[in-house]
Structures are given as C-alpha cells and as structure tokens.
Design a protein around this motif. Structure first.
Motif, short mmCIF file in Angstrom:
data_model
loop_
_atom_site.label_atom_id
_atom_site.label_comp_id
_atom_site.label_asym_id
_atom_site.label_seq_id
_atom_site.Cartn_x
_atom_site.Cartn_y
_atom_site.Cartn_z
N TYR A 8 0.82 -1.21 0.00
CA TYR A 8 0.00 0.00 0.00
C TYR A 8 0.85 1.27 0.00
CZ TYR A 8 -3.38 3.44 1.79
OH TYR A 8 -4.18 4.56 1.98
N ASN A 9 1.96 1.27 0.71
CA ASN A 9 2.78 2.47 0.81
C ASN A 9 3.85 2.54 -0.27
OD1 ASN A 9 4.24 0.31 1.99
ND2 ASN A 9 5.56 1.76 3.07
N GLU A 10 3.75 1.69 -1.28
CA GLU A 10 4.75 1.70 -2.36
C GLU A 10 4.19 2.26 -3.65
OE1 GLU A 10 7.57 -2.01 -0.92
OE2 GLU A 10 5.86 -2.45 -2.23
N VAL A 11 2.99 2.86 -3.59
CA VAL A 11 2.39 3.45 -4.79
C VAL A 11 1.92 4.86 -4.48
CG1 VAL A 11 1.65 1.25 -5.79
CG2 VAL A 11 0.09 2.49 -4.25
N ARG A 12 1.89 5.68 -5.53
CA ARG A 12 1.22 6.98 -5.46
C ARG A 12 -0.12 6.86 -6.16
NH1 ARG A 12 5.01 8.14 -9.50
NH2 ARG A 12 6.43 8.88 -7.91
N GLN A 13 -1.04 7.73 -5.78
CA GLN A 13 -2.35 7.69 -6.40
C GLN A 13 -2.99 9.06 -6.40
OE1 GLN A 13 -5.41 5.59 -3.92
NE2 GLN A 13 -3.62 5.05 -2.68
N LYS A 14 -3.75 9.31 -7.44
CA LYS A 14 -4.54 10.53 -7.53
C LYS A 14 -5.65 10.47 -6.49
CE LYS A 14 -7.13 13.31 -10.89
NZ LYS A 14 -7.40 13.50 -12.32
N SER A 15 -5.91 11.60 -5.86
CA SER A 15 -6.93 11.68 -4.82
C SER A 15 -7.88 12.83 -5.16
CB SER A 15 -6.27 11.92 -3.46
OG SER A 15 -7.22 12.00 -2.42
N ALA A 16 -9.17 12.62 -4.94
CA ALA A 16 -10.17 13.65 -5.20
C ALA A 16 -10.31 14.54 -3.97
CB ALA A 16 -11.51 13.02 -5.56
N HIS A 17 -9.87 15.78 -4.09
CA HIS A 17 -10.01 16.74 -2.99
C HIS A 17 -11.46 17.19 -2.93
CE1 HIS A 17 -9.74 21.01 -1.44
NE2 HIS A 17 -9.20 20.31 -0.45
N ASN A 18 -12.07 17.14 -1.74
CA ASN A 18 -13.50 17.48 -1.60
C ASN A 18 -14.31 16.79 -2.70
OD1 ASN A 18 -12.88 19.04 0.60
ND2 ASN A 18 -13.08 21.00 -0.46
N ALA A 19 -14.31 15.48 -2.69
CA ALA A 19 -14.92 14.70 -3.76
C ALA A 19 -16.39 15.04 -3.97
CB ALA A 19 -14.78 13.21 -3.44
N PHE A 20 -17.06 15.50 -2.94
CA PHE A 20 -18.48 15.83 -3.00
C PHE A 20 -18.76 17.13 -3.75
CE2 PHE A 20 -16.41 17.45 0.72
CZ PHE A 20 -16.81 18.78 0.78
N GLU A 21 -17.74 17.95 -3.99
CA GLU A 21 -17.90 19.23 -4.68
C GLU A 21 -17.58 19.16 -6.17
OE1 GLU A 21 -17.14 22.98 -1.84
OE2 GLU A 21 -15.32 21.93 -2.44
N ARG A 22 -17.05 18.08 -6.62
CA ARG A 22 -16.60 17.99 -7.99
C ARG A 22 -17.78 17.79 -8.95
NH1 ARG A 22 -13.26 19.55 -5.26
NH2 ARG A 22 -13.89 21.32 -6.54
N ARG A 23 -17.64 18.25 -10.20
CA ARG A 23 -18.67 18.02 -11.22
C ARG A 23 -18.84 16.53 -11.48
NH1 ARG A 23 -17.07 21.77 -16.22
NH2 ARG A 23 -18.86 20.69 -17.13
N GLU A 24 -17.75 15.80 -11.39
CA GLU A 24 -17.80 14.35 -11.57
C GLU A 24 -18.28 13.71 -10.27
OE1 GLU A 24 -14.51 16.44 -13.71
OE2 GLU A 24 -15.06 16.23 -11.61
N GLY A 25 -19.32 12.87 -10.34
CA GLY A 25 -19.84 12.23 -9.15
C GLY A 25 -18.90 11.16 -8.62
N VAL A 26 -19.21 10.67 -7.43
CA VAL A 26 -18.35 9.68 -6.78
C VAL A 26 -18.18 8.43 -7.65
CG1 VAL A 26 -18.18 8.08 -4.83
CG2 VAL A 26 -18.81 10.47 -4.44
N TYR A 27 -19.27 7.91 -8.21
CA TYR A 27 -19.17 6.72 -9.05
C TYR A 27 -18.22 6.96 -10.23
CZ TYR A 27 -22.99 4.03 -6.89
OH TYR A 27 -23.77 3.30 -6.03
N ASP A 28 -18.36 8.11 -10.89
CA ASP A 28 -17.53 8.37 -12.06
C ASP A 28 -16.08 8.63 -11.67
OD1 ASP A 28 -19.62 8.11 -13.97
OD2 ASP A 28 -20.38 10.05 -13.33
#
Length: 495
Positions: A8-28
């Motif tokens: 788990y600590n050997e990868v980087r990953q994109k993270s959604a900041h304030n995921a609830f505010e984004r135009r793209e919904g959680v599922y997408d």
C-alpha cells in the motif's frame, strides 16, 4: 516486483479533494477516472436541516453548502454500490475531514464510537481495513508506528475490496474521536497535519498518516522514508503535481478530476486502468477483475425520427426475452450535456427503427427512458428521480433493461446502489425488439463521447459481439467498443 508483492505504501495515487464538490460524481471518479482516494468534509449540523442521529452531513462550509452526497450514510450507500459493480476493486482510501468536535460521551449520537458504528453497520467489518488489522500484522507491537516498522503495510492484493478510512482535522478533535479507546478499537486511522520534516513521526506513536498542503508537500519524502503514508492537498496545477511526485507523495489530492482536460493529473495506467503508479520502478500491467466494455462514438444523437450512434449488440431473434443489469459511467464533466450511453433494444438496425432504451445522460439529467413506437416516428422521453434528493441524480449509474413477451414488452429500472430498483418506464411494441445491446451517441458529430459499461458483481458479459454505427455514415462519424482493455481506459478526444 509483481502485484502480489506491491504494498500500500509503495504506490502513489490521484486523490479527489473534496470529492463531493466535484462536477464528476463519486461513481464516475472511481469507475471512469480510476480514482481510489476520496475526501469528504463532515459536519454535525447543517443550516436549515438540524442535527442528525448517528450520522453526519457532507459539505464544505456554511458559505458553500452544495454537495453531490448529502450525508455520510448516503456516501456509504454509494460505497456498497461500488462493491456491487467491482467486488474486487483496488483498495479505496477515504479521508474524512472532521469539521466539528465529536460528542465526548461514547453513547452519544455523534461520538467517535457512533462514527465507527455507522461505518461498520453500513459496510460490514470485513470490508474495512482498520488499525487493528495493521496491528495484527505485528502481534508483538503495541503501536501503529511500531507495527509499520516491524511488518510494513499489507500488499495491494490483500486489500482488494477493502475501504480504509482516515480522519483529518485539528489534533484536539481527533483526540476526542479516540477518547479512551486504543487504536485497535477504532474503525478509522488518525492523521497528523505536518509542515516540517521535524514534524515526522511526531509525538503520537499511533499516527501512520501525515497530511500536508501543497506548500509543505516536500515533507512527503521524510514520511515515505519512515514507512508511513502521506497526503498532499491543493495539488491543482502541473507544477505542484510534479513537486508532489518528485517528493514521493502517496495521495495527490486535486480538484482536477477530468484527466482529459488536465492530462498531468492522473496516475491510472492508460492501457490497463490500474489506478496507481509505483513510487520506484515499473508499474505492474494489471487490471481489476470484472466485465467492462468501453464504447465510444462520434455521431449525432439518439433522438427525433432518426438515430445516430455506435451500437455494440447481439441478434436475439432466436431468444428475444432477456434481462440485462449494467452500470454505466462517463466523464461527467467538460462535455456536451446530451452525451448518451445506454442499454438499447431495437426492432432493426435502421436509424429510424422502433426502439426502447434506458440511458445515462452526460450531466444535469436523471436516468431516462427513451423509445420510438413506429418506424420514423418521434422519440418519447421519460426521466425519473430515484427518490433520493440526497444524492445528485446525474451521478447515478445502475440500470436494468428487461425484454419479455417474445421481444414485445420492454421495461427499465434504475438504482442508486445496484440493489434496490425503481421502475423508470415501459412500453408494449407491436413488433419484437430483436437487436439488444449497449450504445453511445455524442449528440454532435464534431465531438466525441465515451462511456464505460460494466456487468455488476463479476457476472459474465452478455454476448454483445457485433458492433456498427447506426444511422448516418461518413468520414465525420466513427465509433468502437472494447471488452478486452486495449483501448478501454485510454483518455482521448472521446474521453
């Protein structure tokens, strides 16, 4: 190093900041954009709504109360839907930014223990990866930091299907969450906000996550060297992203979800969809299990008296009665509002044929049924709210199409989570709908559209083996489909 060995600590990953505010919904965010790290802001109350019992509101602040997911329990329902869609998804990390202090009485409705009860009741303890799971890896150790130093983090393969919750916020608030409990009695991990290398590992031996703004993201390297996990936020341009990558930040939290618009903002593999990048060395060429097809089109619209779209389908003349359950996911931003992806049954392959379909529309629309009764007739449309104003209607993705009566009767349903279904519409046709499949239209031939169609819960793919453009042809039109993954995840003009 192959996937079973990658931790788990050997990868980087994109993270959604304030995921609830984004135009793209959680599922997408999870399905289409391949993000496995999300942030929510939690409040005990909300103006005009009052206090909750055993639950929390999701929004940023009084000045900005808008959200695509109203309560934490609603978000957890979406998490159950993700499991329905992709049972063996890569580990999802959810950062809960705690904006109000917890009640100090353990039995209170919004105490730390109440938060744990909500997570466990809604998801099941077997779906969570908790501090006790990390401690069990090193049974002789009594703190999380010591357990990490002794045995490290679990492999990604071991974490498939799991969700890991991490609390962020002021130290005194997080202390109240834990109360008199030990870390092993808590469902969530705690984090520490840091600004300097000297802040790591800090005074609390049970902190394994470290949170920092873009101004201090260089501290990530010190976090990684000690075996812990970092999250940087406000990583909202290419320069900040580059700095975070160069300093081994694990979770790169950004507002820029659409990787077609901001190509720098991605860690997902372009061919396999694997959502992470290895911090050092080559990233494995693996993908998550599950049947999924990418369908793209440059076309007109499925509308009026003649349709224009790409169709991936089966000839069902010998067995016209079928039921199909799918989830449909799209970019959900920066596109035409009338892009369509749906399950479609047609009387013929002519552009003006009678048909019935249930569709996900790009943005600002609920799930909808469309149908044409007679050849060359007009199109009828019906949108239906799924009765859940607490989740943005244009972010829901589960649909069901049923063809019965020898191919003459069509019915469609929608679902928030792939478990509970509400009927959207139906119609009885005077001729059988013998061609059945999945289709995409881009509304305008000058632009493209792409949707992902998945078969929930690991079920086998339907025999949609034929594909063609329906309606107008020519150089300005095009399309395709991919079950196998060669182009499914590619971010292109169709993205």
């Amino acid at each position: 190093m192959n996937l079973p060995d990658l931790r788990y600590n050997e990868v980087r990953q994109k993270s959604a900041h304030n995921a609830f505010e984004r135009r793209e919904g959680v599922y997408d965010q999870v399905v289409y954009w391949r993000i496995r790290s999300l942030e929510l802001d939690l409040h005990k109350g909300k103006l005009g709504h009052g206090r909750l019992t055993g639950d929390w509101y999701i929004y940023h602040g009084a000045h900005n109360p808008n959200t695509s997911v109203h309560r934490l329990s609603d978000f957890l329902r979406l998490c159950r839907g993700i499991r329905q869609a992709i049972p063996r998804h890569e580990v999802i990390t959810v950062f809960l930014d705690i904006r109000d202090d917890f009640h100090t009485t353990p039995g209170a409705s919004q105490s730390g223990a109440a938060l744990d009860r909500l997570l466990i009741e809604q998801l099941g303890k077997d779906r969570l990866h908790t501090p006790s799971d990390l401690l069990e890896r090193a049974p002789l150790e009594t703190t999380l930091q010591a357990a990490v130093r002794e045995q490290g983090w679990p492999p990604l393969e071991e974490l498939r299907g799991k969700i890991l919750f991490v609390l962020t916020g002021p130290p005194q608030v997080l202390t109240t969450y834990r109360g008199s409990r030990s870390p092993g009695q808590c469902a969530a991990f705690l984090s520490s906000r840091v600004e300097r290398k000297a802040d790591v590992p800090g005074q609390d031996p049970d902190i394994a996550f470290f949170n920092m703004s873009d101004k201090h993201v260089k501290v990530s390297r010190a976090v990684r060297k000690l075996g812990f996990v970092s999250r940087g936020y406000y990583i909202n341009d290419a320069s900040r992203w580059k700095t975070a990558v160069e300093h081994d930040c694990h979770h790169l939290a950004t507002d820029n979800i659409n990787a077609h618009e901001d190509r720098w903002s991605q860690t997902a593999r372009p061919r396999t969809g694997f959502p992470f990048q290895k911090l050092a060395g080559n990233t494995p060429s693996v993908t998550e299990s599950g049947e999924m097809c990418g369908v793209w089109a440059r076309s007109g619209d499925i509308w009026g008296d003649t349709d224009s779209f790409y169709y991936q389908f089966a000839d069902c003349r010998s067995h016209p009665d079928n039921r199909y359950d799918f989830y449909i996911s799209g970019a959900n931003s920066h596109g035409d509002d009338w892009l369509k992806g749906g399950l479609i049954a047609r009387a013929s392959l002519a552009g003006n044929a009678p048909y019935f379909g249930v569709f996900r529309i790009a943005e600002h629309h609920a799930l909808r049924v469309q149908y044409r009764v007679g050849e060359g007739g007009s199109t009828v449309a019906r949108e239906r709210s799924l009765g859940s104003w607490v989740i943005a209607e244009d972010t829901l993705m589960f649909v069901r199409l049923s063809i019965t009566g020898g191919g003459h009767r069509a019915r469609a349903w929608g679902s928030v989570d792939g478990t509970s279904w509400l009927e959207i519409g139906s119609f009885d046709f005077d001729r059988p709908l013998k061609y059945q499949g999945i289709g995409v239209s881009s509304h305008r031939e000058a632009s493209g559209a792409k949707f992902l169609f998945g078969v929930p819960n690991g079920r086998a793919r339907p025999p949609f083996t034929r594909g063609q453009l329906v309606g107008p042809r020519g150089k300005k039109y095009g399309g395709g489909a991919d079950w196998e993954g060669a182009a499914r995840w590619k971010v292109t003009g169709f993205g």
